[in-house]
Design a protein around this motif. Sequence first.
Motif, PDB file in Angstrom:
ATOM      1  N   GLU A  45       0.833  -1.203   0.000  1.00 44.87           N
ATOM      2  CA  GLU A  45       0.000   0.000   0.000  1.00 44.87           C
ATOM      3  C   GLU A  45       0.875   1.264   0.000  1.00 44.87           C
ATOM      4  O   GLU A  45       2.081   1.174   0.236  1.00 44.87           O
ATOM      5  N   ASN A  46       0.270   2.418  -0.226  1.00 45.41           N
ATOM      6  CA  ASN A  46       1.018   3.681  -0.133  1.00 45.41           C
ATOM      7  C   ASN A  46       1.681   3.763   1.242  1.00 45.41           C
ATOM      8  O   ASN A  46       1.030   3.510   2.255  1.00 45.41           O
ATOM      9  N   GLY A  47       2.976   4.079   1.225  1.00 43.21           N
ATOM     10  CA  GLY A  47       3.697   4.218   2.486  1.00 43.21           C
ATOM     11  C   GLY A  47       4.142   2.896   3.089  1.00 43.21           C
ATOM     12  O   GLY A  47       4.676   2.865   4.207  1.00 43.21           O
ATOM     13  N   ALA A  48       3.976   1.779   2.339  1.00 47.89           N
ATOM     14  CA  ALA A  48       4.341   0.452   2.884  1.00 47.89           C
ATOM     15  C   ALA A  48       5.855   0.313   3.086  1.00 47.89           C
ATOM     16  O   ALA A  48       6.302  -0.494   3.904  1.00 47.89           O
ATOM     17  N   GLY A  49       6.625   1.079   2.304  1.00 45.61           N
ATOM     18  CA  GLY A  49       8.088   0.998   2.431  1.00 45.61           C
ATOM     19  C   GLY A  49       8.775   0.484   1.167  1.00 45.61           C
ATOM     20  O   GLY A  49       9.959   0.162   1.192  1.00 45.61           O
ATOM     21  N   LYS A  50       8.064   0.454   0.044  1.00 40.83           N
ATOM     22  CA  LYS A  50       8.614  -0.113  -1.193  1.00 40.83           C
ATOM     23  C   LYS A  50       9.838   0.682  -1.676  1.00 40.83           C
ATOM     24  O   LYS A  50      10.877   0.114  -1.968  1.00 40.83           O
ATOM     25  N   THR A  51       9.674   2.021  -1.770  1.00 38.17           N
ATOM     26  CA  THR A  51      10.795   2.840  -2.256  1.00 38.17           C
ATOM     27  C   THR A  51      11.963   2.756  -1.275  1.00 38.17           C
ATOM     28  O   THR A  51      13.128   2.666  -1.686  1.00 38.17           O
ATOM     29  N   THR A  52      11.651   2.750   0.008  1.00 34.90           N
ATOM     30  CA  THR A  52      12.711   2.644   1.023  1.00 34.90           C
ATOM     31  C   THR A  52      13.472   1.332   0.835  1.00 34.90           C
ATOM     32  O   THR A  52      14.716   1.308   0.859  1.00 34.90           O
ATOM     33  N   LEU A  53      12.740   0.235   0.595  1.00 35.84           N
ATOM     34  CA  LEU A  53      13.398  -1.060   0.395  1.00 35.84           C
ATOM     35  C   LEU A  53      14.281  -1.030  -0.859  1.00 35.84           C
ATOM     36  O   LEU A  53      15.428  -1.485  -0.827  1.00 35.84           O
ATOM     37  N   THR A  74       5.182  -1.363  -8.232  1.00 29.54           N
ATOM     38  CA  THR A  74       4.082  -0.731  -8.959  1.00 29.54           C
ATOM     39  C   THR A  74       2.760  -0.936  -8.231  1.00 29.54           C
ATOM     40  O   THR A  74       2.610  -1.883  -7.457  1.00 29.54           O
ATOM     41  N   HIS A  75       1.825  -0.021  -8.508  1.00 35.41           N
ATOM     42  CA  HIS A  75       0.452  -0.202  -8.024  1.00 35.41           C
ATOM     43  C   HIS A  75      -0.427  -0.735  -9.157  1.00 35.41           C
ATOM     44  O   HIS A  75      -1.591  -1.028  -8.939  1.00 35.41           O
ATOM     45  N   THR A  76       0.128  -0.793 -10.377  1.00 32.06           N
ATOM     46  CA  THR A  76      -0.655  -1.233 -11.534  1.00 32.06           C
ATOM     47  C   THR A  76      -0.176  -2.611 -11.936  1.00 32.06           C
ATOM     48  O   THR A  76       0.756  -2.761 -12.732  1.00 32.06           O
TER      49      THR A  76
HETATM   50  N1  LIG Z   1      12.729  11.092   3.794  1.00 35.05           N
HETATM   51  C1  LIG Z   1      11.815  10.610   4.629  1.00 35.05           C
HETATM   52  N2  LIG Z   1      11.765  11.042   5.924  1.00 35.05           N
HETATM   53  C2  LIG Z   1      10.868  10.552   6.776  1.00 35.05           C
HETATM   54  N3  LIG Z   1       9.966   9.603   6.488  1.00 35.05           N
HETATM   55  C3  LIG Z   1       9.955   9.139   5.216  1.00 35.05           C
HETATM   56  C4  LIG Z   1      10.882   9.620   4.229  1.00 35.05           C
HETATM   57  N4  LIG Z   1      10.638   8.963   3.073  1.00 35.05           N
HETATM   58  C5  LIG Z   1       9.614   8.117   3.325  1.00 35.05           C
HETATM   59  N5  LIG Z   1       9.212   8.227   4.598  1.00 35.05           N
HETATM   60  C6  LIG Z   1       8.130   7.464   5.236  1.00 35.05           C
HETATM   61  O1  LIG Z   1       8.463   6.077   5.179  1.00 35.05           O
HETATM   62  C7  LIG Z   1       7.315   5.310   4.854  1.00 35.05           C
HETATM   63  C8  LIG Z   1       7.603   4.467   3.627  1.00 35.05           C
HETATM   64  O2  LIG Z   1       7.775   5.347   2.532  1.00 35.05           O
HETATM   65  P1  LIG Z   1       8.066   4.774   1.071  1.00 35.05           P
HETATM   66  O3  LIG Z   1       8.255   5.942   0.180  1.00 35.05           O
HETATM   67  O4  LIG Z   1       9.164   3.783   1.152  1.00 35.05           O
HETATM   68  O5  LIG Z   1       6.684   4.028   0.766  1.00 35.05           O
HETATM   69  P2  LIG Z   1       6.118   3.435  -0.603  1.00 35.05           P
HETATM   70  O6  LIG Z   1       5.646   2.062  -0.301  1.00 35.05           O
HETATM   71  O7  LIG Z   1       7.143   3.567  -1.682  1.00 35.05           O
HETATM   72  O8  LIG Z   1       4.878   4.379  -0.863  1.00 35.05           O
HETATM   73  P3  LIG Z   1       4.131   4.816  -2.224  1.00 35.05           P
HETATM   74  O9  LIG Z   1       3.456   3.611  -2.763  1.00 35.05           O
HETATM   75  O10 LIG Z   1       3.151   5.840  -1.746  1.00 35.05           O
HETATM   76  O11 LIG Z   1       5.169   5.391  -3.151  1.00 35.05           O
HETATM   77  C9  LIG Z   1       6.159   6.291   4.675  1.00 35.05           C
HETATM   78  O12 LIG Z   1       5.408   6.345   5.875  1.00 35.05           O
HETATM   79  C10 LIG Z   1       6.848   7.605   4.425  1.00 35.05           C
HETATM   80  O13 LIG Z   1       6.065   8.686   4.894  1.00 35.05           O
END
Ligand SMILES: Nc1ncnc2c1ncn2[C@@H]1O[C@H](COP(=O)(O)OP(=O)(O)OP(=O)(O)O)[C@@H](O)[C@H]1O
Length: 299
Positions: free
Chosen positions: A53-61, A201-203
């Motif tokens: 989901e949005n904010g799940a942590g995908k980009t962070t991973l 991706t979400h799609t």
């Molecule tokens: N630079 C940052 N500083 C603080 N918190 C952050 C930062 N970047 C992301 N987060 C938080 O970390 C969590 C995971 O963010 P991330 O961008 O990894 O999610 P995501 O799964 O890629 O979301 P989306 O599908 O919306 O792109 C979110 O709660 C976001 O608000």
Amino acid sequence: MISGITPILIYTLIIYPAMITIDHLTYSYRHGFTAISDATASIAPGIHLLLGENGAGKTTLLRLIAGLLFPSAGSVEADGCDMSRRCPSTLKKVFMLPDSMEIPATTIRGFAGMHSRFYPTFSQETFEENLHDFRLTGHENFNQLSLGLRHKSLLAYVLALGVDVLLLDEPANGLDIDSKKTLRNMLARCTGPDQTVIVSTHTVSDLRELYDGLIMLSRGRLLLARPTWEIAEKISCVATPIPPADALFTEQGPGVFLSVTANRGNEDSDLNYALLYSALMSGARDAILNQINSQTSES
Ligand SMILES: Nc1ncnc2c1ncn2[C@@H]1O[C@H](COP(=O)(O)OP(=O)(O)OP(=O)(O)O)[C@@H](O)[C@H]1O
């Protein structure tokens, strides 16, 4: 692996050694928010769908795997090297394309000329072929291109890098319908058997046929990281006029019920990623994960 290691998985890992190894990986942003929590997985070569989901942590991973963020605890290894050490020999094998990217050059060709020097596996021939398939010359002024055309220019380039690990954050964003088909063919053509590609991706429908593995995150927790054949061996996604009595999860589709059931007959069934995502986000999550992680009777 999320649960116990099965003999089938040991066999798989011997035949296809993991390209990416994530071990008790945790990442907290500076203000203390934990975006990835104690994740452990082995990801073999192939094209993997990353859902959450949005904010799940995908980009962070993805950024942790690319070595762009340093783990708060645990580790990420690509090709046996700890990514947080940022060894040049490993960095040249890994590339992450974010969902939007600026380039320090006026054209994608200008950018490729500078940037590809750090990636010895880059193929000019593949780059030309990719530009041609996207109907781009590569001489267009990058900053004057539309969002979709900029994204196609970058994809034409990064898919020619030939890196061992390619991380794509929403690669089909902004692409028109035909360009998504072109991207699907390009990704299949440009990905060799030893390469690992993770597509966040979400799609889920855009590149559906290509996925060899599914990685699922929710609220920073890694729920699943498995080859698709292994998941399909344990569960089936079925469309029926009435929900099966033993369904683990059901949702109503147009004129049919879409259900996730245990695959008791070892039948071949295509995974419906959108359905599986909804199921894993529902109260049926534990039942479905238990079924996926269950041992087969003969193993
Ligand atoms: N630079 C940052 N500083 C603080 N918190 C952050 C930062 N970047 C992301 N987060 C938080 O970390 C969590 C995971 O963010 P991330 O961008 O990894 O999610 P995501 O799964 O890629 O979301 P989306 O599908 O919306 O792109 C979110 O709660 C976001 O608000």
